[in-house]
Design a protein around this motif. Structure first.
Motif, PDB file in Angstrom:
ATOM      1  N   ASN A 132      52.369  -6.597 -37.703  1.00 43.95           N
ATOM      2  CA  ASN A 132      51.230  -6.831 -37.994  1.00 43.95           C
ATOM      3  C   ASN A 132      51.038  -7.808 -39.216  1.00 43.95           C
ATOM      4  O   ASN A 132      49.732  -8.833 -38.949  1.00 43.95           O
ATOM      5  N   ARG A 133      51.865  -8.411 -39.640  1.00 45.38           N
ATOM      6  CA  ARG A 133      51.833  -9.569 -40.559  1.00 45.38           C
ATOM      7  C   ARG A 133      51.575 -10.677 -39.748  1.00 45.38           C
ATOM      8  O   ARG A 133      51.061 -11.761 -40.175  1.00 45.38           O
ATOM      9  N   SER A 176      59.772  14.311 -34.287  1.00 46.03           N
ATOM     10  CA  SER A 176      59.661  13.109 -33.732  1.00 46.03           C
ATOM     11  C   SER A 176      60.353  12.033 -34.061  1.00 46.03           C
ATOM     12  O   SER A 176      61.150  11.894 -35.139  1.00 46.03           O
ATOM     13  N   VAL A 177      60.448  10.934 -33.113  1.00 48.96           N
ATOM     14  CA  VAL A 177      61.224   9.663 -33.630  1.00 48.96           C
ATOM     15  C   VAL A 177      60.613   8.955 -34.911  1.00 48.96           C
ATOM     16  O   VAL A 177      61.481   8.671 -35.971  1.00 48.96           O
ATOM     17  N   GLY A 178      59.342   9.285 -35.190  1.00 50.94           N
ATOM     18  CA  GLY A 178      58.708   8.914 -36.380  1.00 50.94           C
ATOM     19  C   GLY A 178      59.278   9.686 -37.527  1.00 50.94           C
ATOM     20  O   GLY A 178      59.322   9.060 -38.685  1.00 50.94           O
ATOM     21  N   ASP A 179      60.164  10.673 -37.290  1.00 52.74           N
ATOM     22  CA  ASP A 179      60.550  11.406 -38.715  1.00 52.74           C
ATOM     23  C   ASP A 179      62.189  11.174 -38.974  1.00 52.74           C
ATOM     24  O   ASP A 179      62.488  11.570 -39.717  1.00 52.74           O
ATOM     25  N   THR A 180      62.643  10.006 -38.233  1.00 55.71           N
ATOM     26  CA  THR A 180      63.984   9.663 -38.168  1.00 55.71           C
ATOM     27  C   THR A 180      64.220   8.602 -38.773  1.00 55.71           C
ATOM     28  O   THR A 180      63.508   7.683 -39.041  1.00 55.71           O
ATOM     29  N   ILE A 223      53.297  -3.940 -30.746  1.00 50.57           N
ATOM     30  CA  ILE A 223      53.028  -2.893 -31.650  1.00 50.57           C
ATOM     31  C   ILE A 223      52.654  -1.501 -30.838  1.00 50.57           C
ATOM     32  O   ILE A 223      52.993  -0.551 -31.449  1.00 50.57           O
ATOM     33  N   ILE A 224      51.938  -1.658 -29.860  1.00 50.76           N
ATOM     34  CA  ILE A 224      51.240  -0.424 -29.153  1.00 50.76           C
ATOM     35  C   ILE A 224      52.567   0.343 -28.536  1.00 50.76           C
ATOM     36  O   ILE A 224      52.800   1.514 -28.826  1.00 50.76           O
ATOM     37  N   ASN A 225      53.602  -0.429 -28.120  1.00 50.85           N
ATOM     38  CA  ASN A 225      54.967   0.070 -27.567  1.00 50.85           C
ATOM     39  C   ASN A 225      55.566   1.017 -28.450  1.00 50.85           C
ATOM     40  O   ASN A 225      55.933   1.888 -28.525  1.00 50.85           O
ATOM     41  N   LEU A 226      55.864   0.268 -30.053  1.00 50.53           N
ATOM     42  CA  LEU A 226      56.550   0.861 -30.984  1.00 50.53           C
ATOM     43  C   LEU A 226      55.700   2.103 -31.706  1.00 50.53           C
ATOM     44  O   LEU A 226      56.499   3.020 -32.029  1.00 50.53           O
ATOM     45  N   GLU A 227      54.352   1.863 -31.718  1.00 52.97           N
ATOM     46  CA  GLU A 227      53.682   3.113 -32.045  1.00 52.97           C
ATOM     47  C   GLU A 227      53.764   4.317 -31.269  1.00 52.97           C
ATOM     48  O   GLU A 227      53.742   5.445 -31.885  1.00 52.97           O
ATOM     49  N   SER A 228      53.683   4.015 -29.983  1.00 57.14           N
ATOM     50  CA  SER A 228      54.006   5.161 -29.280  1.00 57.14           C
ATOM     51  C   SER A 228      55.325   5.989 -29.069  1.00 57.14           C
ATOM     52  O   SER A 228      55.405   6.917 -29.059  1.00 57.14           O
ATOM     53  N   GLY A 264      62.875   5.732 -36.823  1.00 54.50           N
ATOM     54  CA  GLY A 264      61.461   5.667 -37.079  1.00 54.50           C
ATOM     55  C   GLY A 264      60.793   4.779 -38.373  1.00 54.50           C
ATOM     56  O   GLY A 264      60.230   3.869 -37.986  1.00 54.50           O
ATOM     57  N   ASN A 265      61.916   4.773 -39.301  1.00 58.58           N
ATOM     58  CA  ASN A 265      61.765   4.076 -40.150  1.00 58.58           C
ATOM     59  C   ASN A 265      61.760   2.671 -39.894  1.00 58.58           C
ATOM     60  O   ASN A 265      60.923   1.656 -40.480  1.00 58.58           O
ATOM     61  N   GLU A 266      62.986   2.385 -39.213  1.00 58.45           N
ATOM     62  CA  GLU A 266      63.086   1.074 -38.810  1.00 58.45           C
ATOM     63  C   GLU A 266      62.007   0.315 -37.985  1.00 58.45           C
ATOM     64  O   GLU A 266      61.729  -0.675 -38.093  1.00 58.45           O
ATOM     65  N   LEU A 267      61.409   1.501 -37.119  1.00 54.31           N
ATOM     66  CA  LEU A 267      60.390   0.852 -36.124  1.00 54.31           C
ATOM     67  C   LEU A 267      59.002   0.721 -37.156  1.00 54.31           C
ATOM     68  O   LEU A 267      58.383  -0.223 -36.772  1.00 54.31           O
ATOM     69  N   ARG A 268      58.986   1.332 -38.152  1.00 59.10           N
ATOM     70  CA  ARG A 268      57.759   1.218 -39.007  1.00 59.10           C
ATOM     71  C   ARG A 268      58.078  -0.220 -39.481  1.00 59.10           C
ATOM     72  O   ARG A 268      56.938  -0.987 -40.009  1.00 59.10           O
ATOM     73  N   LYS A 269      58.870  -0.673 -39.945  1.00 56.02           N
ATOM     74  CA  LYS A 269      59.008  -1.848 -40.544  1.00 56.02           C
ATOM     75  C   LYS A 269      59.120  -3.241 -39.709  1.00 56.02           C
ATOM     76  O   LYS A 269      58.408  -4.160 -39.932  1.00 56.02           O
ATOM     77  N   GLN A 270      59.342  -2.862 -38.436  1.00 57.63           N
ATOM     78  CA  GLN A 270      58.981  -3.737 -37.550  1.00 57.63           C
ATOM     79  C   GLN A 270      57.570  -3.751 -37.270  1.00 57.63           C
ATOM     80  O   GLN A 270      57.003  -5.134 -36.754  1.00 57.63           O
ATOM     81  N   ILE A 271      56.901  -2.774 -37.230  1.00 60.19           N
ATOM     82  CA  ILE A 271      55.563  -2.806 -36.971  1.00 60.19           C
ATOM     83  C   ILE A 271      54.865  -3.533 -38.171  1.00 60.19           C
ATOM     84  O   ILE A 271      53.740  -4.332 -38.001  1.00 60.19           O
TER      85      ILE A 271
END
Length: 666
Positions: A650-651, A632-636, A40-45, A639-646
């Motif tokens: 978290n679940r 940023s990667v978060g705008d791509t 999670i820390i890695n993906l958030e960064s 980034g959307n795929e990474l948020r799904k992984q995060i």
């Protein structure tokens, strides 16, 4: 402790059965709370890093040397990084040599190692310079991503050298560099770090169609694409005809051979793909003996070569396969009247005694009146020799290992279109009717339009190819796959007809005219482009269309930027036959973390000139659009795929802590 009945209640309340299966699978990869937290820390960064640079290229048409050079110099980005480090400290000559070394390390080293008097000193200086350029090229990526891009043999060394040197480590860095030289690995290291730099500067490569035909080395272009670290392809009509040929569709096979003969590229078929053209040569020499086949002399043949044995044979093969293609295409057209291509049935409209044809109510004289393989009473019937030839060619295409491998790459990395980071990419068009609405096309008894039409053609193409060993299963799909090459409502073609017969046998501009779909009249209109973007689920305010297929006539003042910046046409003529029309030699659209940039390329002389004389492609860079903030990667999309992984991780953490999912490892 959670009792069994309590556990069941929790499961019913908070977790579906499918989600629980997913979380247990995820737990196999992240078996502890710590492992999940670390990821999670890695993906958030990563979400907060600048997005990587995307490069968009189109209409390569077998121009391997130009395409390869554009990838090697990253459309000018390599030189830009060199200037960023050494703008005021190195001469232009030295920077040119360093750039050429990065583009062609093996070839340039062979020259330098023979000419350089103090080679050890040159190695020591050059290694430091390459490391400095690599450091700048890698500065916006995570260490993990950079490590993955490193060549395996030198990964540890490069990883160490990419760290900024300081007084405490200066001696350490010097010793590493000297050791590389002492153990005679300097050449190998230079090659490795040069390719590492090239890779870093193109994070994602988009090919907007037409890899094949016209130029001589489509196979080499496909080899590059096949081995590229991150690439997608939007099929062009010149790709789909090869895909159909590899599926064993005889009319498409004839079209591929005809185009190869037209541009004198039969060597690509024979030498690169192992296609046996001897049956065609034997047939053509016999059937067209004594026929000058003047209309079938390969384009751009030097006048002094026209009478050569090679050109005479190629011209006869060209005519033989062109007539065979018309007969084979007629078979498809006749059994599919709803394709609306009856106007392409022209062999039965010829008066073979007079040498004329009636088209559009006008009687026109043929420029070539010799048709030894046509029976005027049944002009579409294949002779026994033609039938045998068509089957031999089909066998050869189906059994070409290299061709089949390349076509599988087109299917695995390609599609009719792609929506990526708010850009809609497609080669040809989205068919529109006369009113400018999405045109409905009937396929297998249903009407499709817009996005649904592209999706359906994509599905049909895949079914047709992957059932190629059993053509009877998907015969309709095979006909539609052929149709994508030249059909009026094909989104890959976009014209009302392909005037093949008219170009070969008539000298009449009106008859040869190929009228384009309404899309090409309306794509300059911002509202039309916005409707297309909405159709594909994109926000018209922030999104763009990237298009190829039709060369931009730069010499006539045409701009590649259309519809008030909503659409970019990036076919600038990488294909040499089109450079007289465009006046340039191609475009690269680049999308980095700050802006959209269009690079306009001047013609590439040759690989030899680039290496020996250090002559680069001259590119003019124009900024089209600049972001108000760094993307940023978060705008791509990534980034959307990474948020799904995060979210999933978290679940998983929550499930671990509730005892719903067991920790797999202590």
């Amino acid at each position: 402790m959670v009792l069994d009945y309590e556990r069941e209640e929790l499961l019913k309340k908070d977790y579906s059965e499918d989600e629980l299966k997913y979380l247990n699978l995820l737990a196999e990869k992240f078996p502890t709370v710590q492992a999940a937290c670390t990821e999670i820390i890695n993906l958030e960064s990563i979400l907060n890093l600048p997005k990587g640079t995307e490069h968009f290229l189109t209409d390569i048409h077998g121009e391997y040397e130009t395409f390869s050079h554009v990838l090697r110099n990253a459309s000018g980005m390599v030189r830009k990084k060199i200037d960023a480090v050494y703008q005021y400290t190195l001469s232009e000559k030295t920077k040119n040599q360093l750039a050429t070394l990065i583009y062609y390390p093996e070839e340039k080293l062979e020259i330098i190692t023979k000419e350089e008097e103090d080679l050890e000193n040159w190695y020591a200086i050059t290694l430091r310079r390459l490391i400095a350029v690599a450091r700048v090229a890698a500065d916006k990526y995570t260490r993990s991503k950079v490590r993955k891009a490193m060549p395996v043999d030198f990964a540890y060394v490069i990883d160490e050298l990419l760290n900024e040197p300081n007084e405490k480590k200066e001696l350490y860095f010097d010793k590493i560099i000297q050791s590389i030289i002492d153990v005679d690995r300097a050449n190998h290291f230079i090659v490795a770090i040069s390719k590492f730099i090239q890779r870093l500067l193109i994070d994602r490569l988009h090919i907007i169609g037409d890899i094949f035909d016209r130029g001589p080395y489509a196979d080499k272009v496909m080899d590059l694409i096949e081995n590229h670290h991150s690439v997608d392809i939007q099929w062009g009509n010149h790709d789909i005809v090869w895909m159909a040929a590899a599926s064993g569709i005889r009319a498409s096979i004839a079209a591929v051979i005809r185009l190869s003969a037209r541009y004198n590229n039969l060597d690509t078929l024979e030498d690169a793909y192992g296609i046996n053209l001897m049956p065609l040569a034997t047939f053509a020499m016999k059937a067209y003996k004594g026929d000058p086949c003047e209309a079938f002399i390969p384009v751009n043949t030097p006048p002094e070569n026209i009478g050569s044995t090679h050109i005479k044979l190629t011209s006869r093969m060209h005519k033989a396969i062109a007539v065979l293609e018309m007969k084979l295409a007629a078979e498809i057209i006749k059994r599919n009247p709803k394709l609306g291509m009856d106007d392409r049935l022209l062999l039965d409209k010829v008066d073979y005694e007079k040498g004329t044809i009636v088209i559009g109510g006008r009687e026109l004289e043929l420029t070539d009146k010799l048709f030894p393989t046509i029976d005027p009473s049944d002009p579409f019937r294949l002779t026994e020799e033609e039938q045998e030839l068509a089957e031999k060619l089909r066998f050869s295409f189906l059994n070409s290992e290299k061709l089949q491998r390349h076509i599988k790459t087109l299917f695995s990395k390609g599609a009719t279109y792609l929506s990526y980071n708010s850009n809609l990419l497609y080669h040809g068009c989205i068919p529109l009717d006369e009113k400018g609405d999405f045109k409905g096309v009937e396929l297998n008894g249903k009407i499709y339009k817009g996005k649904a039409l592209c999706d359906q053609f994509d599905l049909i193409s895949r079914r047709a190819y992957f059932n190629r060993e059993h053509p009877e299963r998907m015969s309709k799909d095979r006909d539609y796959l052929w149709y994508l090459w030249s059909g009026a409502d094909s989104p890959l073609f976009g014209k009302k007809k392909m005037a093949t017969f008219e170009r070969y046998f008539l000298n009449d501009k009106e008859a040869q005219k190929e009228e384009s779909n309404m899309y090409y009249k309306l794509r300059d209109d911002k509202d039309t482009c916005c409707r297309i973007l909405e159709e594909f689920g994109l926000d018209p305010e922030s999104s763009h269309i990237v298009n190829g297929h039709v060369p931009v006539k730069v010499t006539k003042g045409e701009s590649p930027v259309k519809a008030e910046g909503k659409l970019f046409v990036i076919d600038g003529g990488m294909s040499k036959p089109y450079q007289k029309v465009t006046g340039i030699a191609g475009y690269t659209l680049m999308y980095d973390s700050y802006s959209l940039i269009l690079a306009e390329h001047k013609p590439f002389e040759s690989k030899r000139k680039a290496i020996e004389d250090e002559i680069d492609i001259v590119s003019t860079r124009n900024m089209i659009e600049h972001a108000t903030y760094r993307i940023s990667v978060g705008d791509t999309d990534i980034g959307n795929e990474l948020r799904k992984q995060i979210e999933g991780l978290n679940r998983l953490l929550e499930a671990y802590r509730k005892g719903i999912v067991k920790v797999k490892r202590a």
